[in-house]
Design an enzyme around this catalytic site. Structure first.
Site, PDB file in Angstrom:
ATOM      1  N   GLU A 155      35.279  33.259   1.753  1.00 41.86           N
ATOM      2  CA  GLU A 155      34.857  34.712   1.066  1.00 41.86           C
ATOM      3  C   GLU A 155      35.230  35.891   2.056  1.00 41.86           C
ATOM      4  O   GLU A 155      34.782  35.829   3.288  1.00 41.86           O
ATOM      5  CB  GLU A 155      34.003  34.837   0.044  1.00 41.86           C
ATOM      6  CG  GLU A 155      33.644  35.974  -0.761  1.00 41.86           C
ATOM      7  CD  GLU A 155      34.743  36.234  -1.498  1.00 41.86           C
ATOM      8  OE1 GLU A 155      35.448  35.465  -2.370  1.00 41.86           O
ATOM      9  OE2 GLU A 155      35.602  37.198  -1.786  1.00 41.86           O
ATOM     10  N   PHE A 156      36.006  37.038   1.814  1.00 42.57           N
ATOM     11  CA  PHE A 156      36.933  38.136   2.404  1.00 42.57           C
ATOM     12  C   PHE A 156      35.905  39.235   1.901  1.00 42.57           C
ATOM     13  O   PHE A 156      36.089  40.144   2.630  1.00 42.57           O
ATOM     14  CB  PHE A 156      38.164  37.947   2.226  1.00 42.57           C
ATOM     15  CG  PHE A 156      38.886  36.533   3.534  1.00 42.57           C
ATOM     16  CD1 PHE A 156      38.537  36.723   3.854  1.00 42.57           C
ATOM     17  CD2 PHE A 156      38.890  35.593   2.029  1.00 42.57           C
ATOM     18  CE1 PHE A 156      38.999  35.741   5.104  1.00 42.57           C
ATOM     19  CE2 PHE A 156      39.697  34.614   2.808  1.00 42.57           C
ATOM     20  CZ  PHE A 156      39.474  34.361   4.691  1.00 42.57           C
ATOM     21  N   GLY A 270      32.465  55.175  15.639  1.00 40.00           N
ATOM     22  CA  GLY A 270      31.442  54.574  14.922  1.00 40.00           C
ATOM     23  C   GLY A 270      30.105  54.987  16.076  1.00 40.00           C
ATOM     24  O   GLY A 270      30.227  55.030  17.537  1.00 40.00           O
ATOM     25  N   CYS A 277      27.088  39.987   8.763  1.00 41.23           N
ATOM     26  CA  CYS A 277      28.112  38.978   8.920  1.00 41.23           C
ATOM     27  C   CYS A 277      29.042  39.359  10.090  1.00 41.23           C
ATOM     28  O   CYS A 277      28.737  38.246  11.022  1.00 41.23           O
ATOM     29  CB  CYS A 277      29.229  38.985   7.397  1.00 41.23           C
ATOM     30  SG  CYS A 277      28.897  38.412   6.048  1.00 41.23           S
ATOM     31  N   LYS A 280      27.275  38.781  13.678  1.00 42.27           N
ATOM     32  CA  LYS A 280      26.338  36.982  13.491  1.00 42.27           C
ATOM     33  C   LYS A 280      28.283  36.220  13.597  1.00 42.27           C
ATOM     34  O   LYS A 280      27.990  35.157  14.344  1.00 42.27           O
ATOM     35  CB  LYS A 280      25.452  36.444  11.967  1.00 42.27           C
ATOM     36  CG  LYS A 280      26.504  36.032  11.385  1.00 42.27           C
ATOM     37  CD  LYS A 280      25.634  35.532  10.120  1.00 42.27           C
ATOM     38  CE  LYS A 280      25.746  35.291   8.953  1.00 42.27           C
ATOM     39  NZ  LYS A 280      27.453  34.266   8.600  1.00 42.27           N
ATOM     40  N   LYS A 337      25.856  51.233   6.588  1.00 41.81           N
ATOM     41  CA  LYS A 337      27.426  51.533   6.880  1.00 41.81           C
ATOM     42  C   LYS A 337      27.006  52.457   5.055  1.00 41.81           C
ATOM     43  O   LYS A 337      26.105  51.992   4.398  1.00 41.81           O
ATOM     44  CB  LYS A 337      29.064  50.675   6.002  1.00 41.81           C
ATOM     45  CG  LYS A 337      28.893  49.375   5.679  1.00 41.81           C
ATOM     46  CD  LYS A 337      30.126  48.846   5.113  1.00 41.81           C
ATOM     47  CE  LYS A 337      30.049  48.064   4.033  1.00 41.81           C
ATOM     48  NZ  LYS A 337      31.391  47.616   3.684  1.00 41.81           N
TER      49      LYS A 337
END
Ligand code: NAD
Ligand code: UGA
Length: 467
Positions: A155-156, A270, A277, A280, A337
């Site tokens: 999954e993206f 930043g 994700c 890891k 974020k």
């Protein structure tokens, strides 16, 4: 199609609600009774734009149901998608949730008496699906691969735009043990008009890691350049990046002018990447390389640059403010974020810890994180309900998430409540925003300089000491 989804986290719940909206019948399963009850009541366990509406539509239409009972959820389904967490555990991903889920499905397959496909949606190291998952399914079901199907379907989606990302995917990657298994996933995704790639299980697993690693490479490159610009009088990273990106190999000219690929936004400097994700997954790919005797010096450096980034931001604070001991700092942003309430591996929390280690008192604010959620996550620092509360009597403020509302905030009023109006902008979100003349504004990636209200740049020797 009737589909079972194991896990109702960001991936599982978004996948379930979106598939139900396309007409599939989705049976979602989670081990957490509390979570299941919350979802049944039409509430999402985390903030995700558009998800609650979709969830309620699914529950009302009956196309989406949620249960803790896997046996009932799998009875009439053709396919199980595993979307449980694979958090880091030491160097490796913790596969215990995945193994448990596979064992629970396998036990059901033993008596199901018909062909069923199991697809791993969780992010896993290459070889995991054909290894642990297949072996667990075979042992617990008493069947052999072929009697059941097996896929790896990464999954993206991104948090904060998860529903939109799932609704309009760039591509769908179907790693298949065999064509029969892949055909079932192909049918599941038939309502989605995008490229669908049929890969080996291992290629699908690697594609996911490669995708997140590329983002991390771009971010660390941007952050490393930020440090170099900060050490260079007269240099401004934003100008350098603009010039860099106008290379036609990065921004080709189309019929409507220059096309700026969205991925280039990851070059923006930043406070470093975080979340559940990217950190890891880059580390897992690095570890996979080590285990396979393949050196990954680039990934090692990406991680090192990222690990150092919060400390660099704290150096900027020290350069602007002097010794941190006894100072009060407003930390504007806690999540990893903007647009999410996810605190997992947030670089803002690393900044918070470093400020406190230096003796500062931190007052925080995040538009997406309530004081209760911050306390539940074990945060000691006070988390206020407003920008104003966080900035009150502060000696300096550090902006750690790029909330667009900061651009239209009344900084004259807000900074009037500070002890000293020093703003360190870890996301460059206030670049170009008119600020009161008294404000000392420090963006990142600007060499030994201070940007004046209205955008005029003036040399600021204090910053020179930083790098
Ligand atoms: P999450 O931690 O938010 O949710 C996992 C859920 O699975 C939890 O609700 C947990 O209770 C449940 N669960 C655990 N074991 C279970 C079992 N045996 N049966 C039923 N439910 C069980 O996880 P997430 O953020 O959705 O991530 C899931 C996977 O997807 C991870 O591998 C992650 O790397 C990957 N991924 C995450 C994102 C993201 O944006 N969060 C994006 C792409 C891929
Ligand atoms: C990321 C990927 O973008 C998704 O494609 C992937 O599915 C997901 O990880 C996952 O596997 O979980 P996400 O973590 O939600 O999604 O967030 P991103 O928007 O990609 O940001 C990741 C991190 O990079 C954040 O800490 C963000 O602040 C940081 N970042 C992003 C920067 O520091 N600079 C940038 O220019 C962009």
């Amino acid at each position: 199609m009737i589909v079972t989804i194991i896990g109702t986290g960001y991936v599982g719940l978004v996948t379930g609600a979106c598939l139900a909206s396309k007409g599939h019948t989705v049976r979602s399963v989670d081990v957490s009774e509390e979570r299941v009850n919350l979802i049944r009541a039409g509430q999402t366990p985390f903030y995700e734009p558009g998800l609650e509406e979709l969830l309620r539509d699914g529950l009302t239409s009956g196309r989406l149901s949620v249960t803790t009972n896997l046996a009932s959820a799998i009875q009439d389904s053709e396919l199980s998608l595993i979307a449980v967490g694979t958090p880091a555990k030491g160097e490796d991903p913790d596969l215990s949730y995945l193994e448990t889920a596979a064992a629970q499905i396998g036990e059901q397959l033993r008596t199901l008496g018909r062909y069923h496909v199991v697809a791993v949606k969780s992010t896993v190291m290459p070889g995991t699906t054909r290894g642990i998952v297949q072996a667990t399914l075979e042992i617990t079901s008493g069947l052999l691969l072929g009697e059941f199907g097996l896929c790896m379907n990464p999954e993206f989606l991104r948090e904060g735009s998860a529903v939109e990302d799932f609704r309009v995917p760039d591509r769908i990657v179907i790693g298949q043990a065999d064509a029969r298994s892949g055909d079932v996933l192909d049918r599941l995704y038939s309502p989605y008009a995008c490229d669908k790639l049929r890969l080996s299980l291992e290629e699908a697993e690697l594609t996911k890691y490669a995708s997140n690693s590329l983002l991390s490479v771009l971010i660390s490159f941007g952050n490393e350049l930020a440090g170099l610009c900060e050490a260079t009088p007269g240099a401004d990273l934003e100008t350098v990046m603009e010039a860099l990106c106008l290379d036609r190999r990065l921004s080709p000219t189309g019929p409507a002018g220059r096309v700026r690929p969205e991925i280039l936004s990851y070059l923006r400097a930043g406070i470093g990447f975080g979340g559940s994700c990217l950190p890891k997954d880059v580390n897992a790919l690095r570890v996979y390389g080590k285990r396979s005797s393949v050196a990954t010096p680039l990934l090692d450096a990406v991680i090192a640059t990222n690990t150092n980034r919060p400390a660099q931001v704290v150096s900027l604070v020290e350069a602007a403010l002097g010794d941190l001991a006894g100072k009060t700092i407003a930390l504007l942003g806690l999540a990893f974020k903007n647009g999410t309430d996810d605190l997992r591996s947030s670089p803002a929390l690393a900044i918070l810890d470093a400020l406190e280690d230096g003796g500062a008192r931190v007052q925080s604010y995040d538009p997406f994180v309530s004081a209760e959620a911050a306390a539940r996550a074990g945060l000691q620092a006070p988390c206020g309900a407003s920008l104003e509360a966080a900035l009150h009597n502060a000696d300096a403020a550090v902006i750690t998430t790029a909330d667009p509302s900061y651009r239209t905030a009344d900084w004259a009023r807000l900074t009037a409540g500070m002890r000293t109006p020093i703003l360190i902008d870890g996301r460059n979100i206030l670049r170009g925003v008119p600020l009161p003349a008294a404000v000392r504004y420090y963006p990142i990636g600007v060499g030994r300089q201070r940007i004046q209200p209205g955008g005029e740049i003036r040399t600021l020797p204090a910053i020179a000491a930083v790098h």
